[in-house]
Structures are given as C-alpha cells and as structure tokens.
Scaffold this motif. Structure first.
Motif, mmCIF file in Angstrom:
data_model
loop_
_atom_site.group_PDB
_atom_site.id
_atom_site.type_symbol
_atom_site.label_atom_id
_atom_site.label_comp_id
_atom_site.label_asym_id
_atom_site.label_seq_id
_atom_site.Cartn_x
_atom_site.Cartn_y
_atom_site.Cartn_z
ATOM 1 N N GLY A 40 -8.943 19.005 1.308
ATOM 2 C CA GLY A 40 -8.978 19.873 0.126
ATOM 3 C C GLY A 40 -8.769 19.057 -1.126
ATOM 4 O O GLY A 40 -8.870 17.813 -1.103
ATOM 5 N N ASN A 41 -8.451 19.718 -2.198
ATOM 6 C CA ASN A 41 -8.240 19.012 -3.461
ATOM 7 C C ASN A 41 -7.102 18.005 -3.375
ATOM 8 O O ASN A 41 -7.109 16.980 -4.063
ATOM 9 N N ALA A 64 -15.309 14.320 4.347
ATOM 10 C CA ALA A 64 -14.581 13.414 3.454
ATOM 11 C C ALA A 64 -15.390 13.148 2.181
ATOM 12 O O ALA A 64 -16.609 13.356 2.128
ATOM 13 N N GLU A 65 -14.702 12.673 1.147
ATOM 14 C CA GLU A 65 -15.373 12.260 -0.082
ATOM 15 C C GLU A 65 -16.139 10.960 0.165
ATOM 16 O O GLU A 65 -15.801 10.189 1.072
ATOM 17 N N GLU A 66 -17.159 10.715 -0.642
ATOM 18 C CA GLU A 66 -18.006 9.540 -0.430
ATOM 19 C C GLU A 66 -17.240 8.227 -0.530
ATOM 20 O O GLU A 66 -17.558 7.262 0.160
ATOM 21 N N HIS A 67 -16.209 8.189 -1.368
ATOM 22 C CA HIS A 67 -15.479 6.932 -1.568
ATOM 23 C C HIS A 67 -14.451 6.686 -0.469
ATOM 24 O O HIS A 67 -13.874 5.585 -0.399
ATOM 25 N N ILE A 86 0.869 -1.179 0.000
ATOM 26 C CA ILE A 86 0.000 0.000 0.000
ATOM 27 C C ILE A 86 0.911 1.236 0.000
ATOM 28 O O ILE A 86 2.121 1.132 0.204
ATOM 29 N N GLN A 87 0.319 2.407 -0.226
ATOM 30 C CA GLN A 87 1.056 3.661 -0.132
ATOM 31 C C GLN A 87 0.586 4.426 1.096
ATOM 32 O O GLN A 87 -0.632 4.581 1.306
ATOM 33 N N ILE A 88 1.524 4.903 1.903
ATOM 34 C CA ILE A 88 1.194 5.660 3.117
ATOM 35 C C ILE A 88 1.763 7.073 2.979
ATOM 36 O O ILE A 88 2.928 7.261 2.618
ATOM 37 N N PHE A 89 0.942 8.061 3.281
ATOM 38 C CA PHE A 89 1.336 9.464 3.249
ATOM 39 C C PHE A 89 0.982 10.118 4.585
ATOM 40 O O PHE A 89 0.108 9.636 5.302
ATOM 41 N N ILE A 90 1.645 11.225 4.875
ATOM 42 C CA ILE A 90 1.318 11.978 6.086
ATOM 43 C C ILE A 90 1.171 13.455 5.738
ATOM 44 O O ILE A 90 2.003 14.032 5.028
ATOM 45 N N LYS A 91 0.089 14.057 6.193
ATOM 46 C CA LYS A 91 -0.152 15.485 5.975
ATOM 47 C C LYS A 91 0.367 16.231 7.194
ATOM 48 O O LYS A 91 -0.111 16.024 8.307
ATOM 49 N N ARG A 92 1.350 17.108 6.973
ATOM 50 C CA ARG A 92 2.102 17.723 8.066
ATOM 51 C C ARG A 92 1.375 18.940 8.648
ATOM 52 O O ARG A 92 1.874 20.063 8.623
ATOM 53 N N GLU A 93 0.205 18.696 9.233
ATOM 54 C CA GLU A 93 -0.525 19.793 9.862
ATOM 55 C C GLU A 93 0.250 20.396 11.025
ATOM 56 O O GLU A 93 -0.044 21.517 11.462
#
Length: 307
Positions: free
Chosen positions: A159-160, A185-188, A20-27
């Motif tokens: 966001g986008n 969140a988006e529906e999917h 899988i691919q894992i990302f982190i959003k640096r809030e």
C-alpha cells in the motif's frame, strides 16, 4: 461477502548497527488465528467461491502435522461459519492426532480430518479428484493456499506505506506470497525471497503467477523444509529479547536470520531501506517446542508469552 479488514498493519523499524534500515510489517497481527499471508490468500479464494452462491459451502485443503495453512483454514471456517475438511499428510497420525497442538486446535475449530499415507499425499491431483467427486460443491484449496486468487489477495499486503522501500523481502514456501509482492511492487523496488524449501521449480512457478521476473530467490540455509537448527532457535530467541517481536522457526525466523546475514555481507547497498514481511505462523511454535523437547534440544523461550 467477506469484508476487507480496516485494521492498519504496523511497520516497525528493527534498529541495527548496519548501514541500512530494516523494517518489518507485522502481518501476523491481522488476525489472532488466521495469520499473516494466509489471511489474504484465503480471503480472496473464499470470496470468489462465495460469489457463486454454492449450495452447502465447504472448504477442503491439504497440510502436514503442524501446518499453518491447516490451522488458518480451520480458523477461517469457524470465523465465517463454513465447514472445513483437512487432508493430512501421514496416516501414522490417525490414532494420536489429539496430542498434536495444530491438529487438535483445527478439530476444535470444527475441521474434519482425513489422514492419508505420505505416498498417497504426493499425488495431489488424484486426491483432489477423489474429494471433488465426493464433495462437488466444495472449494478445494491447494497446499499452502497458493493459486491465482491468492496472488491477487497478496496485493493488500502492499500500500502507500510500503512504496518508499528499496527492497521487499519475504519467506518463500509455495511461492504465492512472493508472486503477489513482485506482481504489485513499485517499479523501483527489488523483491527478495528467502527460500525455506528446496524446490528448483519455484522460479518458474513464481514467474508464471507473478507475470514478472522482478524477484530474486536466495536459500535460507541448506536444511530441508521444516528442519529447525539450534542456530535458528538461538536467533529467534535473541530477536525476541532484542525487539519483542516473536518469529516462527519455519518461515519468518529463517527469513529474518538470512536478512541479517545478508546485511553483514553487504548484500544491500549502503543506505537502503529494507521492508520484511512477518507472514505469521506463530501457532506452529507449540508443535516445534513439543518436538524439540522430545530431543532434549533448546526451546523457543517465548511460547507462553504469545499464547
């Protein structure tokens, strides 16, 4: 009125051997002192409050000895020139709070500290009434900052750039952040919350605030809230060495550790794109290391590199 920051929060891929691919959003990078989700929770609470043009504005909130929320409220007040009061759990701290890095910094930010017994702290309604009578024009923000306006603020963590992910994952304490993420969140998208506190009422609280049931809660571990294990320390030290991203030991560290555990157990379908949210809280590392050192336990090794 306060303006929404234009700073673009980076999304960083966490390279692994998983399928899988894992990302982190640096809030955590949104502000050096008002960190992560706390910024958005406070932003919308305070903006709504200021719209009423209160006479002598004042922010009041609750928290423990190493509370990220107290740290953020005090920094928010200093940044926008609004006086603050912190109602602190544990009157045993009253005579030695100067040795506590979180409370010391909050005081330097101008926050007035009131210490109450742990027993009295449990009765937030009574405390809220007491302080609202004494300061009728104040904005009293709940512990952790989670309420309806906080949930609305969390929409700006999406966001986008978050729409293409299959899973959105966050740590869960009081439930405001996951309520906002699942609401917008988006529906999917599937929303997964990693609980760092034992609270069976969270499912109901989050559903009511989110107005949806499009989320799943998973326990981080069997520990009580705020407990840091040697395995937690090992993981976040390894994570920093591997990815040069600091994690706090109470929220994001435990969340990311559980995400790796779930990935190893094939919880996420092959090929999934996972977005995790770094909700800040790095100021608490000072206090955590202070406690760990007193117990002769392993320390968080990167403290000096981020402060």
């Amino acid at each position: 009125m306060l303006q929404i920051p234009e700073y673009k929060i980076p999304i960083v891929e966490i390279k692994t051997d998983f399928d899988i691919q894992i990302f982190i959003k640096r809030e955590d990078l949104i502000h050096p002192k008002i960190s992560g989700n706390k910024f958005w929770k406070l932003f919308f609470n305070v903006n709504q409050y200021l719209e009423s043009n209160p006479e002598n504005p004042l922010l009041i909130s609750f928290g423990g000895a190493f509370s990220n929320h107290i740290a953020s409220v005090s920094a928010f007040g200093k940044q926008f020139d609004i006086p603050t009061i912190g109602i602190i759990r544990g009157n045993e701290l009253e005579n030695n709070w100067q040795n506590n890095p979180t409370l010391s910094d909050a005081s330097k930010n101008g926050m007035q500290l009131f210490f109450v017994s742990r027993e009295d702290y449990q009765n937030k309604e009574k405390l809220t009434q007491k302080f609202s009578e004494k300061y009728p024009n104040a904005l009293i923000i709940p512990e952790g900052g989670s309420n309806e306006m906080a949930v609305e603020g969390v929409r700006y963590m999406l966001g986008n750039d978050t729409k293409d992910f299959d899973y959105l994952c966050t740590a869960v304490g009081t439930g405001g952040t996951i309520a906002g993420i699942s609401k917008f969140a988006e529906e999917h998208q599937k929303v997964v919350g990693i609980k760092v506190v034992r609270d069976d009422s969270l499912q109901k609280i989050i559903s009511e605030r989110s107005t949806t049931n499009y989320f799943e809660l998973i326990d981080a571990d069997e520990s009580r809230y705020g407990k840091i294990t040697d395995e937690n320390i090992r993981f976040i030290n390894w994570f920093y060495k591997e990815y040069e991203i600091p994690l706090d030991p109470i929220y994001t560290g435990k969340m990311m550790q559980k995400i790796f555990d779930l990935a190893q157990k094939a919880f996420f379908p092959k090929g999934s794109k996972i977005l995790t949210f770094h909700t800040g809280g790095l100021q608490g590392i000072k206090g955590a290391n202070q406690f760990l050192k007193s117990k002769n336990r392993p320390l968080i090794e990167f403290e000096s590199s981020i402060f």
